[in-house]
Design a protein around this motif. Sequence first.
Motif, PDB file in Angstrom:
ATOM      1  N   GLN A  79      52.441  18.384 -31.671  1.00 43.86           N
ATOM      2  CA  GLN A  79      51.953  18.524 -30.311  1.00 43.86           C
ATOM      3  C   GLN A  79      52.627  17.455 -29.452  1.00 43.86           C
ATOM      4  OE1 GLN A  79      47.740  17.957 -30.754  1.00 43.86           O
ATOM      5  NE2 GLN A  79      47.462  19.813 -31.979  1.00 43.86           N
ATOM      6  N   HIS A  80      52.978  17.838 -28.236  1.00 44.25           N
ATOM      7  CA  HIS A  80      53.642  16.874 -27.348  1.00 44.25           C
ATOM      8  C   HIS A  80      53.044  16.981 -25.955  1.00 44.25           C
ATOM      9  CE1 HIS A  80      56.759  14.164 -25.958  1.00 44.25           C
ATOM     10  NE2 HIS A  80      56.976  14.983 -24.939  1.00 44.25           N
ATOM     11  N   PHE A  81      52.770  15.814 -25.354  1.00 48.58           N
ATOM     12  CA  PHE A  81      52.135  15.753 -24.050  1.00 48.58           C
ATOM     13  C   PHE A  81      53.072  15.091 -23.041  1.00 48.58           C
ATOM     14  CE2 PHE A  81      48.968  15.764 -27.345  1.00 48.58           C
ATOM     15  CZ  PHE A  81      48.036  16.680 -26.906  1.00 48.58           C
ATOM     16  N   GLU A  82      53.142  15.676 -21.856  1.00 45.86           N
ATOM     17  CA  GLU A  82      53.976  15.150 -20.782  1.00 45.86           C
ATOM     18  C   GLU A  82      53.120  14.929 -19.540  1.00 45.86           C
ATOM     19  OE1 GLU A  82      57.113  14.273 -20.468  1.00 45.86           O
ATOM     20  OE2 GLU A  82      57.956  14.899 -22.400  1.00 45.86           O
ATOM     21  N   LEU A  83      53.429  13.861 -18.799  1.00 42.97           N
ATOM     22  CA  LEU A  83      52.698  13.536 -17.579  1.00 42.97           C
ATOM     23  C   LEU A  83      53.645  13.559 -16.392  1.00 42.97           C
ATOM     24  CD1 LEU A  83      50.029  12.426 -16.225  1.00 42.97           C
ATOM     25  CD2 LEU A  83      51.033  10.147 -16.553  1.00 42.97           C
ATOM     26  N   SER A  84      53.220  14.238 -15.329  1.00 41.72           N
ATOM     27  CA  SER A  84      53.961  14.232 -14.067  1.00 41.72           C
ATOM     28  C   SER A  84      53.068  13.608 -13.004  1.00 41.72           C
ATOM     29  CB  SER A  84      54.344  15.660 -13.667  1.00 41.72           C
ATOM     30  OG  SER A  84      54.936  15.676 -12.383  1.00 41.72           O
ATOM     31  N   TYR A  85      53.531  12.518 -12.383  1.00 43.02           N
ATOM     32  CA  TYR A  85      52.741  11.795 -11.379  1.00 43.02           C
ATOM     33  C   TYR A  85      53.442  11.852 -10.028  1.00 43.02           C
ATOM     34  CZ  TYR A  85      50.381   7.974  -8.946  1.00 43.02           C
ATOM     35  OH  TYR A  85      49.693   7.224  -8.027  1.00 43.02           O
ATOM     36  N   GLU A  86      52.651  12.122  -8.970  1.00 41.53           N
ATOM     37  CA  GLU A  86      53.238  12.176  -7.632  1.00 41.53           C
ATOM     38  C   GLU A  86      52.197  11.774  -6.594  1.00 41.53           C
ATOM     39  OE1 GLU A  86      56.156  15.129  -5.043  1.00 41.53           O
ATOM     40  OE2 GLU A  86      55.358  15.748  -6.991  1.00 41.53           O
ATOM     41  N   GLU A  87      52.641  11.020  -5.594  1.00 42.08           N
ATOM     42  CA  GLU A  87      51.789  10.593  -4.489  1.00 42.08           C
ATOM     43  C   GLU A  87      52.167  11.355  -3.224  1.00 42.08           C
ATOM     44  OE1 GLU A  87      51.959   6.398  -3.927  1.00 42.08           O
ATOM     45  OE2 GLU A  87      51.443   5.929  -6.014  1.00 42.08           O
ATOM     46  N   PHE A  88      51.166  11.581  -2.366  1.00 37.53           N
ATOM     47  CA  PHE A  88      51.376  12.328  -1.132  1.00 37.53           C
ATOM     48  C   PHE A  88      50.724  11.589   0.039  1.00 37.53           C
ATOM     49  CE2 PHE A  88      51.488  15.239  -4.638  1.00 37.53           C
ATOM     50  CZ  PHE A  88      52.540  16.094  -4.347  1.00 37.53           C
ATOM     51  N   ASP A  89      51.357  11.679   1.198  1.00 38.18           N
ATOM     52  CA  ASP A  89      50.809  11.064   2.399  1.00 38.18           C
ATOM     53  C   ASP A  89      49.995  12.054   3.228  1.00 38.18           C
ATOM     54  OD1 ASP A  89      51.883   8.508   1.936  1.00 38.18           O
ATOM     55  OD2 ASP A  89      53.830   9.148   2.740  1.00 38.18           O
ATOM     56  N   SER A  90      50.102  13.347   2.913  1.00 42.25           N
ATOM     57  CA  SER A  90      49.337  14.348   3.647  1.00 42.25           C
ATOM     58  C   SER A  90      48.664  15.313   2.675  1.00 42.25           C
ATOM     59  CB  SER A  90      50.241  15.127   4.604  1.00 42.25           C
ATOM     60  OG  SER A  90      51.061  16.035   3.903  1.00 42.25           O
ATOM     61  N   ALA A  91      47.459  15.749   3.050  1.00 46.49           N
ATOM     62  CA  ALA A  91      46.727  16.705   2.219  1.00 46.49           C
ATOM     63  C   ALA A  91      47.474  18.035   2.141  1.00 46.49           C
ATOM     64  CB  ALA A  91      45.329  16.910   2.783  1.00 46.49           C
ATOM     65  N   LYS A  92      48.117  18.435   3.232  1.00 47.35           N
ATOM     66  CA  LYS A  92      48.840  19.705   3.263  1.00 47.35           C
ATOM     67  C   LYS A  92      49.951  19.734   2.222  1.00 47.35           C
ATOM     68  CE  LYS A  92      51.334  22.792   6.414  1.00 47.35           C
ATOM     69  NZ  LYS A  92      51.826  22.980   7.820  1.00 47.35           N
ATOM     70  N   ALA A  93      50.707  18.635   2.126  1.00 48.89           N
ATOM     71  CA  ALA A  93      51.802  18.569   1.149  1.00 48.89           C
ATOM     72  C   ALA A  93      51.254  18.587  -0.273  1.00 48.89           C
ATOM     73  CB  ALA A  93      52.637  17.315   1.391  1.00 48.89           C
ATOM     74  N   LEU A  94      50.164  17.879  -0.492  1.00 53.22           N
ATOM     75  CA  LEU A  94      49.557  17.856  -1.834  1.00 53.22           C
ATOM     76  C   LEU A  94      49.069  19.241  -2.240  1.00 53.22           C
ATOM     77  CD1 LEU A  94      47.284  15.130  -3.321  1.00 53.22           C
ATOM     78  CD2 LEU A  94      46.595  17.518  -3.506  1.00 53.22           C
ATOM     79  N   LEU A  95      48.397  19.929  -1.350  1.00 55.89           N
ATOM     80  CA  LEU A  95      47.880  21.267  -1.666  1.00 55.89           C
ATOM     81  C   LEU A  95      49.018  22.251  -1.914  1.00 55.89           C
ATOM     82  CD1 LEU A  95      44.947  21.484   0.919  1.00 55.89           C
ATOM     83  CD2 LEU A  95      44.797  21.052  -1.542  1.00 55.89           C
ATOM     84  N   ALA A  96      50.109  22.093  -1.176  1.00 53.15           N
ATOM     85  CA  ALA A  96      51.266  22.962  -1.394  1.00 53.15           C
ATOM     86  C   ALA A  96      51.860  22.732  -2.786  1.00 53.15           C
ATOM     87  CB  ALA A  96      52.320  22.711  -0.315  1.00 53.15           C
TER      88      ALA A  96
END
Length: 400
Positions: A79-96
């Motif tokens: 089994q292998h686990f991968e993490l993707s992390y990202e920060e957003f300055d706007s809710a619209k960009a995050l929801l997209a």
Amino acid sequence: MRKSNIRLKCCCFLSLFYLYPLLAASDNSVIEININYLTLNQTKAPALSNVIEMARDSGERGAELAVNDSNTTGKFLKQHFELSYEEFDSAKALLARLSDEVNAGQSYFILDLPAELLIKVDEWAEGKQLLIFNVNEPSDLLREKQCLSSTLHTVPSDAMRSDAIAQWLLSRRFNKVLLVSGKNKQDMALNNSFKRAAKRFGIKILDEKQWRFDTDLRRSAQQEVPLFTQTRDDYDVVYVADRTKDFAEYLPFNTYLPRPVVGSAGLEALSWHFTIEQWGAAQLQNRFNALAERNMNELDFSAYLAVRSIAEAVHKQKTASPIKIINYIKSDDFQLAAYKGRKLSYRHWSGQLRMPIALVQPHGVVSLSPQAGVLHPVTELDTLGFDRQESQCTGQKESI
């Protein structure tokens, strides 16, 4: 007869020898699990005091350590686990981005969002094969009235922290409280949460005061705080509700009566603290220090628990099926070892992770709630926060 047995064993051995490459090839597939961590950067109001800033990579480093720990076990289970992390300055960009990842087949998300946006995301996720972890929003609303069907909470609610403190006050017979709170919305939420806990455990609030000073207390706290905390009646303890720690740290040792301070300063109720060392926690702290070169905080621990919840389910179920993983985590069979002295599980009515709460002063653990002697018909962990009868949430749906 003996020779035929030997011949039979040899034939079996040769058969396995020729079949082994085929068996190995058929059993060589690795279960791949991708976890997406999305954070909305939120503007903080200017503080009147020297507030200790949380590390910029808080949460991310906890999730990263959990992935490393999960892959240590996962390599033996293919089994292998991968993490993707990202920060957003706007809710619209995050929801997209969230929508794009779901359309690409992703199912597991760790979100650091305010309550109103979490509600919006959860409504959008209904009917989809998604599992969302809330790692930083403690609002009681999300556990009592606004029920989320696709979201689990690894961060303790305000009610859990308040109950942990109220139990300790009761055990120490600190029954009379002066309640001090800030004037913003978050402080009032803490205020109301503690009032509920005080009523629940028979703690009497003698007086209530709201902090309205708009001045820097670094030079005047010794004069201002004693006058502010003077009351007609004697109190045993001061509870302070100050989420941003704008003024709370100036109350200890400055109150009119020489009394302990609890809540947002003095004795705090936390899910994690760098002084916790029992039950293998010291080893976890050491691994985190080696990774991040700092101490693990509550947000790190919440993110760690979210990743480890997914990994534990994959370890047990041995599948990549989101339906099976999600249903297992939400079931009564799920248990998570989390350096807390006991296995943790999720409340099926609200999605809140049950856990003991540490009562700590800045450099040491004082106690652990639930306190000894506090009883419950199912588990004493449900004496922290909203029990089934106290919540309007009736239960989270299984994935179909």
